[in-house]
Design a protein around this motif. Structure first.
Motif, mmCIF file in Angstrom:
data_model
loop_
_atom_site.group_PDB
_atom_site.id
_atom_site.type_symbol
_atom_site.label_atom_id
_atom_site.label_comp_id
_atom_site.label_asym_id
_atom_site.label_seq_id
_atom_site.Cartn_x
_atom_site.Cartn_y
_atom_site.Cartn_z
ATOM 1 N N ARG A 120 -6.763 -9.270 -3.381
ATOM 2 C CA ARG A 120 -7.350 -7.960 -3.157
ATOM 3 C C ARG A 120 -7.695 -7.326 -4.497
ATOM 4 O O ARG A 120 -7.129 -7.676 -5.539
ATOM 5 C CB ARG A 120 -6.379 -7.072 -2.381
ATOM 6 N N LEU B 132 -1.090 -7.434 -5.244
ATOM 7 C CA LEU B 132 -2.490 -7.362 -4.838
ATOM 8 C C LEU B 132 -3.258 -8.616 -5.249
ATOM 9 O O LEU B 132 -4.092 -9.128 -4.488
ATOM 10 C CB LEU B 132 -3.143 -6.122 -5.453
ATOM 11 N N CYS C 211 -7.913 -4.940 -7.668
ATOM 12 C CA CYS C 211 -6.910 -4.166 -8.415
ATOM 13 C C CYS C 211 -7.623 -3.550 -9.626
ATOM 14 O O CYS C 211 -7.476 -4.009 -10.753
ATOM 15 C CB CYS C 211 -5.764 -5.076 -8.839
ATOM 16 N N SER D 266 -10.067 0.569 -5.537
ATOM 17 C CA SER D 266 -9.756 -0.817 -5.183
ATOM 18 C C SER D 266 -9.958 -1.048 -3.697
ATOM 19 O O SER D 266 -10.519 -2.075 -3.273
ATOM 20 C CB SER D 266 -8.317 -1.152 -5.590
ATOM 21 N N LYS E 165 -6.335 3.324 -6.789
ATOM 22 C CA LYS E 165 -6.022 2.762 -5.467
ATOM 23 C C LYS E 165 -7.224 2.845 -4.534
ATOM 24 O O LYS E 165 -7.617 1.848 -3.904
ATOM 25 C CB LYS E 165 -4.844 3.518 -4.860
#
Length: 721
Positions: free
Chosen positions: A155, A150, A157, A448, A445
């Motif tokens: 992205r 990630l 995390c 995020s 998840k």
């Protein structure tokens, strides 16, 4: 048989050793005699000395002897009465020596290493879950590969640690509801001795900061699924021995197969510690030569080194390969450390025991010969039987060196390591975190992904061409003012202004999914808002306490299992107290403790006892045989405060709650002095009421006499008291 009162010189005894009729009561014991008799019939007897001073020997050569009490120059003594042929025997103490089972050093080392590998394999799955659970509590909740992937893609995390706060809440509840170990007498046991044990146990726990050690054990229990107490006697500072109670690191303990939560049915337990070679030599100086490494740990090209991943052959049970090269389970090459492994094993044996029910006499005679055992069976008042006995054998090794192998007298027939489990089924055990891992992963998840979506939703912009603005200055002005409300901008053609592009719309379903996972996590861990007293409009303290109690129903097993371990700890503790405390030391400890906090013994203040009476009690009470029931009592001020609130609420609602009870439950300073003043006022009011009552009675009687013209003949008036 009757005690012989007259032996005289015919028994071969000097005349000055005249027999006396009585003997002070003393502890019953077994004895033996020296060889005696005619040359062709030389023999000896086993003998039993009773508590009243009488005694009898075994039957040998068709006869036995009584004990004779004699007055000797040294004081009272005993001898055997003469047999029909005139011979007698000299009495001697009998000592039964326990049989030891010997094994070579290599055999012991191989056994311990094999048990270590066996236990490691047996617990491998549970220990992996436990290690992961601890990482989850610390906030390390992403797999390294997922996190790096990630981050490489830029992205989000995120780690939104929902687990830690739930565990902190349960830990706080345990801290506020601590209990003390308490001993209760069994059946007709002496309550005074039980209270003395309670004072000693409290003193030992305070010296070891037990309340903090217990909380660490509880945190290991609820997080990883298992915590451990370690209890032993330390004689380094005090030769008499100090009892040590501590929390032992969870990762350094392994158990053999067992089903019971207190591991009382386990055959062995191992604990370990990583140390440097120098430290080991300082602890076992007599093993210094053997502890020198057989190979240089820095020489990584040595073909004898065992690399990580190479396994010990459990099936063949061959001599460890680490004799020629380090095994990574026992030697850390990088840190130059060695693992010391202590193996505690239970060994069982049926030992002969002799008993006299009348005298409450009971003695282990393991090691006695078959002939002596047969002789004891001929003594009428004795019964001889075999009893299964467990003892703990402690073997310590470092790599391929045997450090020690012994049967410690300090250790009772229990392990010094005591577990506290959360959940346990068969070989598997786990903690509160295990069921929350998947919801926690989902929360991380989706949070995020929510951040990624919000970043995209916020990414609005403008489209234009080279002819949109008249000058570069106007274009720069637009960039500065486009986000300001009511801005004015000149363009080349008002029919073709800059075109705005909006970001992605945020999906509300994602926020709903995140909240659902939070609810799932909370339900899986059984840690609800009720534990905090939230969502409650109740105004009374009783209702709030009841609300919290209901919220704890799903977690009672944690505290029950902790209490079970604490009871086993209490049984081991009393055994170690019996090993290390003599009457003088016990009295000294209680006197010192009484100066700090008043001590009560059998409902009576310690100051009201004569120290000589307590000393006499301790000298006559055999603590090694004293049996108690281990229980618990309230410890923390929070627990007492909860009781105080409950009774205070009842008092405010009109219940007849005594003021003295409220003061007793409170944590007010100078509480004892306040209680004395309250009791004095109650007594004074009672006497004042009694005086008023008597006065009214006298007035009524005088008035009655005035109306009736006096009392009738033959009667008398008495004022009731």
């Amino acid at each position: 048989m009757a005690l012989s009162q007259d032996v005289g010189e015919t028994a071969g005894m000097p005349s000055q050793m005249a027999p006396v009729p009585a003997m002070p009561r003393m502890k019953p014991m077994l004895m033996t005699t020296a060889m005696a008799g005619k040359q062709s019939k030389k023999h000896y007897h086993m003998a039993y000395m009773r508590s009243d001073g009488s005694g009898i020997t075994s039957v040998d050569n068709d006869h036995s002897h009584d004990y004779v009490v004699l007055q000797t120059p040294e004081g009272l003594g005993r001898a055997c009465s003469p047999a029909p042929d005139g011979h007698t025997h000299t009495l001697m103490p009998m000592e039964a020596k326990e049989k030891k089972r010997y094994k070579s050093n290599d055999e012991l080392v191989s056994e311990v290493r094999a048990l270590f590998k066996e236990a490691k394999e047996y617990e491998s799955d549970s220990r992996k879950k436990a290690d992961e659970s601890e990482e989850f509590r610390k906030g390390n909740q992403w797999k390294p590969t997922h996190k790096s992937d990630l981050e490489e893609k830029q992205r989000a995390c995120l780690t939104i640690n929902e687990i830690a706060s739930k565990l902190d809440l349960l830990s706080g509840y345990q801290r506020q509801n601590r209990t003390d170990i308490k001993y209760l007498p069994v059946e007709e046991g002496d309550a005074r001795v039980a209270d003395i044990l309670n004072a000693l146990a409290k003193n030992i726990c305070e010296q070891n900061n037990f309340e903090y050690e217990e909380t660490q054990v509880f945190d290991d229990q609820q997080t990883a699924g298992r915590g451990h107490y370690n209890i032993y006697i330390d004689r380094e500072v005090n030769p008499q021995g100090n009892v040590v109670i501590e929390r032992y690191p969870r990762r350094e303990v392994w158990y053999g197969p067992h089903e019971k939560l207190d591991a009382s049915d386990a055959e062995y337990v191992l604990k370990s510690k990583w140390v440097s070679l120098e430290w080991a030599k300082s602890e076992w100086p007599h093993k210094a030569d053997e502890l020198s490494p057989s190979s240089t740990l820095d020489d990584k090209d040595d073909p004898h080194h065992t690399r990580p991943g190479e396994q010990y052959d459990i099936e063949t049970k061959k001599k460890p390969a680490s004799i020629d090269g380090p095994d990574p389970d026992f030697v850390n090459i990088a840190k130059k450390e060695y693992r010391i492994v202590e193996c505690q094993r239970k060994e069982y044996n049926r030992i002969p025991v002799v008993a006299c029910k009348m005298d409450e006499f009971y003695e282990n005679i393991d090691g006695i010969g078959k002939d002596d055992l047969a002789k004891l069976r001929t003594i009428p008042c004795l019964s001889v039987f075999r009893q299964k006995k467990a003892r703990v054998r402690v073997t310590s090794i470092m790599n391929d060196v045997l450090l020690s192998d012994e049967y410690p007298d300090d250790l009772p027939a229990e392990f010094s390591i005591i577990p506290a489990y959360a959940y346990k089924i068969g070989r598997d055990w786990w903690g509160k975190v295990e069921s929350a891992k998947d919801p926690q992963r989902a929360i991380n998840k989706w949070n995020s992904q929510m951040v990624d979506i919000l970043n995209k939703a916020a990414a609005y912009g403008w489209f234009g061409d080279k002819n949109t603005f008249e000058t570069p200055q106007e274009e720069a002005k637009f960039k500065r003012n486009s986000s300001s409300p009511g801005f004015y901008q000149r363009v080349r053609n008002s029919d073709k202004p800059p075109h705005m592009v909006e970001g992605v719309k945020f999906p509300n379903e994602l926020a709903t999914a995140i909240e659902q996972h939070r609810i799932t996590l909370r339900e899986n861990m059984n840690v609800n808002p009720e534990l905090l007293g939230l969502n409650s409009k109740a105004e009374s303290g009783v209702a709030i306490v009841e609300k919290k109690r209901q919220g704890l129903l799903g977690n009672e097993f944690l505290f029950d299992n902790l209490n079970l371990s604490k009871k086993l700890l209490g049984r081991v503790l009393v055994a170690l107290i019996q090993k290390t405390y003599d009457p003088k030391r016990i009295l000294r400890v209680i006197e010192n403790r009484n100066r700090r906090t008043p001590v009560e013994i059998a409902g009576k203040k310690f100051d009201e006892y004569d120290p000589a009476d307590i000393r006499a009690l301790l000298e006559t009470a055999d603590l090694t045989k004293y049996d108690v029931v281990v229980s618990e009592s309230a410890y923390s001020p929070t627990n007492r405060n909860a009781n105080f609130i409950a009774w205070s609420t009842l008092a405010m609602q009109g219940a007849p709650v005594p003021l003295t009870l409220l003061v007793e439950l409170s944590d007010l300073p100078n509480k004892q002095k306040a209680l004395e003043q309250i009791n004095a006022e109650i007594q004074a009011k009672a006497e004042d009421s009694k005086a008023k009552y008597n006065t009214e009675i006298q007035k009524a009687m005088i008035a009655a006499q005035s109306r009736g013209g006096g009392s009738s003949p033959g009667t008398s008036q008495q004022i009731p008291t």
